[in-house]
Design a protein around this motif. Structure first.
Motif, PDB file in Angstrom:
ATOM      1  N   ASP A   1       1.082   2.523   1.441  1.00 48.47           N
ATOM      2  CA  ASP A   1       1.220   1.281   1.700  1.00 48.47           C
ATOM      3  C   ASP A   1       0.015   1.442   0.629  1.00 48.47           C
ATOM      4  O   ASP A   1      -0.171   0.666  -0.327  1.00 48.47           O
TER       5      ASP A   1
ATOM      6  N   LYS B   1       2.568   4.360   5.656  1.00 51.84           N
ATOM      7  CA  LYS B   1       1.457   3.259   5.308  1.00 51.84           C
ATOM      8  C   LYS B   1       0.540   4.316   4.436  1.00 51.84           C
ATOM      9  O   LYS B   1      -0.845   3.575   3.976  1.00 51.84           O
TER      10      LYS B   1
ATOM     11  N   ALA C   1       0.520   3.153  -3.628  1.00 55.76           N
ATOM     12  CA  ALA C   1       1.597   2.335  -3.997  1.00 55.76           C
ATOM     13  C   ALA C   1       1.095   2.080  -5.474  1.00 55.76           C
ATOM     14  O   ALA C   1       1.413   1.435  -6.115  1.00 55.76           O
TER      15      ALA C   1
END
Length: 185
Positions: A26, A23, A30
């Motif tokens: 992300d 997470k 990312a």
């Protein structure tokens, strides 16, 4: 650079499970170093074997047990050594869409692809702006940069925001050029 250093840098934020780390990637990584959850779990195993991270098991009720990872002193030292070295090579763009645009035969097909890219860029920019607002937590940027313990995550977020803003500008330009060509043709 290997995924190793990105994982070590992510763990500077504190202890995290593999799921939590994915997470973090992300949201924070990312935009400049994407990784799949499978890649992250493999890298965490290697880092634990190398003594750069420690893993502890947390028993959970009604869920499978999980492993929580933290940086070791050796991991922090490894990351410090990496951080002071200049990058090995300049940034390079590898973008499948640009190959398709380069080989363009059908402006309408390319237009659809660029519109799709524009939608992705808009979505990522919106997500990055929400992260930015959460980081600032009502403070001005100047106050945040003066008060925050670590400003690296904010600075890399700014790079992601700039990247997606540029993606939007490029998409708008390409769509305008293609629109004029189709109208003239």
């Amino acid at each position: 650079m290997s995924l190793k250093y990105a994982v070590l840098a992510a763990l500077l934020e504190g202890e995290a499970s593999g799921y939590e780390l994915s997470k973090i990637f992300d949201i924070s990584f990312a935009n400049f170093w994407p990784a799949t959850p499978q890649q992250l779990y493999r890298e965490l195993e290697r880092l634990a074997q190398d003594g750069l991270v420690e893993a502890r098991f947390v028993q959970q009720e009604r869920r499978p047990n999980k492993r929580m990872f933290t940086l070791t002193a050796a991991g922090r030292e490894e990351l410090r050594g990496f951080a002071v070295e200049p990058p090995r090579r300049p940034t390079a763009i590898r973008d499948e869409l640009l190959i398709k645009v380069q080989a363009m035969d059908d402006p309408e097909t390319v237009r659809a692809l660029v519109e799709e890219r524009r939608g992705w860029a808009r979505g990522k920019l919106d997500r990055y702006e929400r992260v930015r607002e959460r980081l600032l937590d009502g403070r001005t940027e100047e106050a945040y940069l003066e008060e925050a313990e670590r400003i690296g995550p904010y600075l890399t977020l700014l790079a992601g925001i700039s990247f997606e803003e540029e993606n939007l500008r490029w998409c708008d330009r390409v769509l305008a050029v293609l629109g004029r060509r189709v109208a003239a043709g």
